[in-house]
Design an enzyme around this catalytic site. Structure first.
Site, PDB file in Angstrom:
ATOM      1  N   LYS A   1      77.341  73.874  38.875  1.00 31.67           N
ATOM      2  CA  LYS A   1      76.519  75.069  39.092  1.00 31.67           C
ATOM      3  C   LYS A   1      75.691  75.356  37.846  1.00 31.67           C
ATOM      4  O   LYS A   1      76.132  75.092  36.720  1.00 31.67           O
ATOM      5  CB  LYS A   1      77.457  76.237  39.419  1.00 31.67           C
ATOM      6  CG  LYS A   1      76.798  77.527  39.850  1.00 31.67           C
ATOM      7  CD  LYS A   1      77.867  78.537  40.235  1.00 31.67           C
ATOM      8  CE  LYS A   1      77.296  79.886  40.619  1.00 31.67           C
ATOM      9  NZ  LYS A   1      78.357  80.858  41.007  1.00 31.67           N
TER      10      LYS A   1
ATOM     11  N   SER B   1      77.323  83.070  45.465  1.00 35.90           N
ATOM     12  CA  SER B   1      76.338  82.576  44.500  1.00 35.90           C
ATOM     13  C   SER B   1      76.409  81.075  44.256  1.00 35.90           C
ATOM     14  O   SER B   1      75.444  80.482  43.799  1.00 35.90           O
ATOM     15  CB  SER B   1      76.492  83.325  43.170  1.00 35.90           C
ATOM     16  OG  SER B   1      77.704  83.013  42.527  1.00 35.90           O
TER      17      SER B   1
ATOM     18  N   SER C   1      82.481  83.720  45.323  1.00 35.58           N
ATOM     19  CA  SER C   1      81.413  82.726  45.211  1.00 35.58           C
ATOM     20  C   SER C   1      81.862  81.276  45.194  1.00 35.58           C
ATOM     21  O   SER C   1      81.023  80.377  45.137  1.00 35.58           O
ATOM     22  CB  SER C   1      80.551  83.020  43.978  1.00 35.58           C
ATOM     23  OG  SER C   1      79.767  84.154  44.216  1.00 35.58           O
TER      24      SER C   1
END
Length: 570
Positions: A109, A191, A215
């Site tokens: 990420k 997210s 998330s």
């Protein structure tokens, strides 16, 4: 049977919509099937000289180049990835593999710092010209274990914490709108959207996400893959752009529990730069465990004891009600192989912790009001500290970051018109107003939310039957289901408790989006959750194949389909 509703099986729509042809079939790589394969299969290819890490990395890069213009799941590919892969191939030939992750391409990420040619920006153009002083602890451990850091996955900008009132999930200024590979008009959830969607789109072998509240779990749910949210302190957050150091954690997105366990094996452990990682030591838990050894099959369910926290989580939240029959059918199948399931193992004070209709920490619930009291302080202090630790950056404080956002992301009055924020970076404004002050109200709010959530899960796990028998449960079963533009409520309570949770896919809704089943446990019970999660996964064996429906849509935000499930599918 310990629950009163009758069970029946829902016939879900097939994965392919009528008349639709998959526009992005996965091509073979050097003649080998790589679609939906697991790490063990790829390692067998490597061992038999049927495929090299260099070839596999090139195939993933080619596929990213093909899909990314439509799905925006990857922010940037590591320009050194092919060179790293070639070096790892040579090393394998000389000394053998370092372990199961040797030569495996993994996306991280965009809030997980990598000290390479890929800037870490949390999806924001504000950090595009910043450089980090070092790899995050997670990135360093992945490299040590022979993984190829393929690049950064797209994410919701600053992990959803820049804006509170108006935003489109999975959108970042730098990466654009992450799309769902099953249906691009629909939610990606949470997210870590790019991490989860990259796995199911076959753009990488696995990915790393982060979670403050949902998330890891929610994007895995809507990607139809496995997600593991570790206990806070199991994995170091050093070098990760913070949402809240009180409850941030880092974990894997993968196709299987074994793949996810391999990654958790690699990234777990004590780190001098993250004090939370010492909580395993002080609590008496193992600081590191061979999680891959916990992976089990259906036989592990015999005699296993699970609870259903029925009140609110199952009885009234929107997604749970919609998919209840299909999920209860999974319970019936579990009981058929020997699992013992108890109903009404409820979370005390659940209505203080969860809005009865879903939507997580919904506006003006006690949980949400207390959460805002300390999460805004955490956001200010966490990001301010991260910025000050950068090796170089034009932005060095939270105030400077907010000023940049206000200058460069002016209100457009409509979602998607240059920036997603209708009224500016409203949540950043709230965080800035706290000036990071940790006063009595801050500590009281944090303690209230944490203790009520932690005690709630632990109480539910110690079930007392009608005859007074005390039963220690192996896990709590929770729905992992979306509800229109909203998401499953099944993340906020373990997030606040700092407890682990896993999710596995079990079905698909009429909009083609997967939904799943989650398991909650107590602190540092990841091995147990992996054991029973993988056993249920082996029993259910559901995997959907994305068909990339509406792949060329430009809708921002996603289709709003609430109440959705009672309307005609797109």
């Amino acid at each position: 049977m310990r629950y009163s509703l009758s069970l029946y099986t829902v016939s879900l729509l097939p994965g392919v919509l009528a008349g639709w042809t998959n526009p992005f079939p996965v091509q073979k790589c050097n003649g080998m099937i790589i679609e939906d394969v697991d790490i063990d299969t790829v390692q067998s290819y490597f061992h038999r000289d049927l495929l090299t890490a260099h070839q596999l990395t090139q195939c993933y890069i080619d596929r990213i180049n093909l899909l990314n213009p439509f799905f925006h799941t990857v922010i940037q590919v590591n320009p050194d990835a092919l060179g790293i892969a070639k070096a790892l191939d040579m090393e394998r030939g000389l000394t053998g593999p370092r372990g199961p992750l040797h030569g495996i391409p993994i996306l991280t990420k965009d809030n997980i710092a990598t000290a390479d040619k890929v800037p870490t920006t949390a999806g924001s153009l504000a950090l595009l010209n910043s450089t980090v002083a070092r790899d995050s602890h997670v990135a360093a451990l992945l490299r040590l274990n022979g993984a190829i850091l393929l690049g950064h996955a797209n994410m919701a900008e600053f992990a959803d914490y820049i804006a509170y009132d108006n935003y489109s999930e999975g959108y970042s200024d730098r990466g654009g709108q992450t799309r769902n590979c099953f249906n691009a008009t629909q939610q990606t959830s949470g997210s870590s959207s790019g991490s989860a969607q990259s796995v199911v789109c076959n753009l990488c072998m696995a990915a790393i996400g982060t979670e403050t509240d949902g998330s890891i779990l929610l994007p895995a749910m809507h990607a139809g893959i496995v997600g593991i949210k570790p206990t806070v302190g199991r994995v170091s957050r050093a070098g990760v752009v913070p949402g809240s150091l009180s409850q941030d954690t880092v974990g894997p997105h993968a196709r299987t529990f074994r793949d996810a366990a391999y990654i958790l094996d690699a990234i777990s452990g004590v780190d001098m730069r993250d004090n939370a990682t010492f909580t395993a030591v002080t609590s008496g838990a193992a600081t590191h465990a061979n999680f891959s050894e916990s992976v089990a099959n259906t036989t592990a369910l015999k005699g296993a004891k699970f609870g259903i926290p029925w009140d609110v989580l199952w009885s009234s939240t929107a997604g749970a009600v919609t998919h209840r029959a299909a999920l209860l059918d999974v319970f019936s199948r579990m009981e058929a192989v020997g699992a013992i399931i108890y109903n009404n193992t409820n979370i005390p004070q659940i209505r203080d912790l969860q809005n009865p209709y879903g939507w997580g920490d919904a506006l003006d619930t006690p949980m949400e009001l207390w959460a805002r009291t300390y999460l805004h302080v955490d956001l200010y202090n966490g990001i301010d500290g991260y910025l000050r630790d950068l090796q170089s950056s034009p932005i060095r404080s939270f105030e400077e970051l907010l000023a940049w956002e206000d200058t460069n992301n002016a209100s457009t009055g409509a979602l998607g018109g240059g920036d997603i924020w209708v009224s500016g970076a409203d949540n950043f404004e709230r965080a800035n107003a706290t000036h990071g002050v940790t006063d009595e109200a801050y500590y009281l709010a944090k303690l209230w939310r944490h203790e009520l959530s932690k005690t709630g899960i632990d109480t539910a796990l110690t079930h007392i039957t009608a005859d007074g028998t005390v039963v220690q449960l192996d896990g709590l079963l929770v729905p992992m289901t979306g509800a229109g533009p909203y998401d499953s409520p099944s993340s906020g309570i373990p997030a606040a408790a700092h407890y682990p949770a896993v999710t596995l896919p079990v079905g698909q809704d009429p909009w083609q989006l997967p939904f799943g089943l989650g398991i909650w446990g107590t602190a540092f019970s990841e091995a147990k959750l992996i054991r029973y999660g993988s056993a249920i996964d082996d029993l259910v064996r559901w995997r959907g194949k994305p068909q990339y429906y509406s792949y060329n849509t430009t809708k921002i935000p996603f289709d709003v389909r609430w109440p959705g499930f009672f309307d005609t599918p797109a």
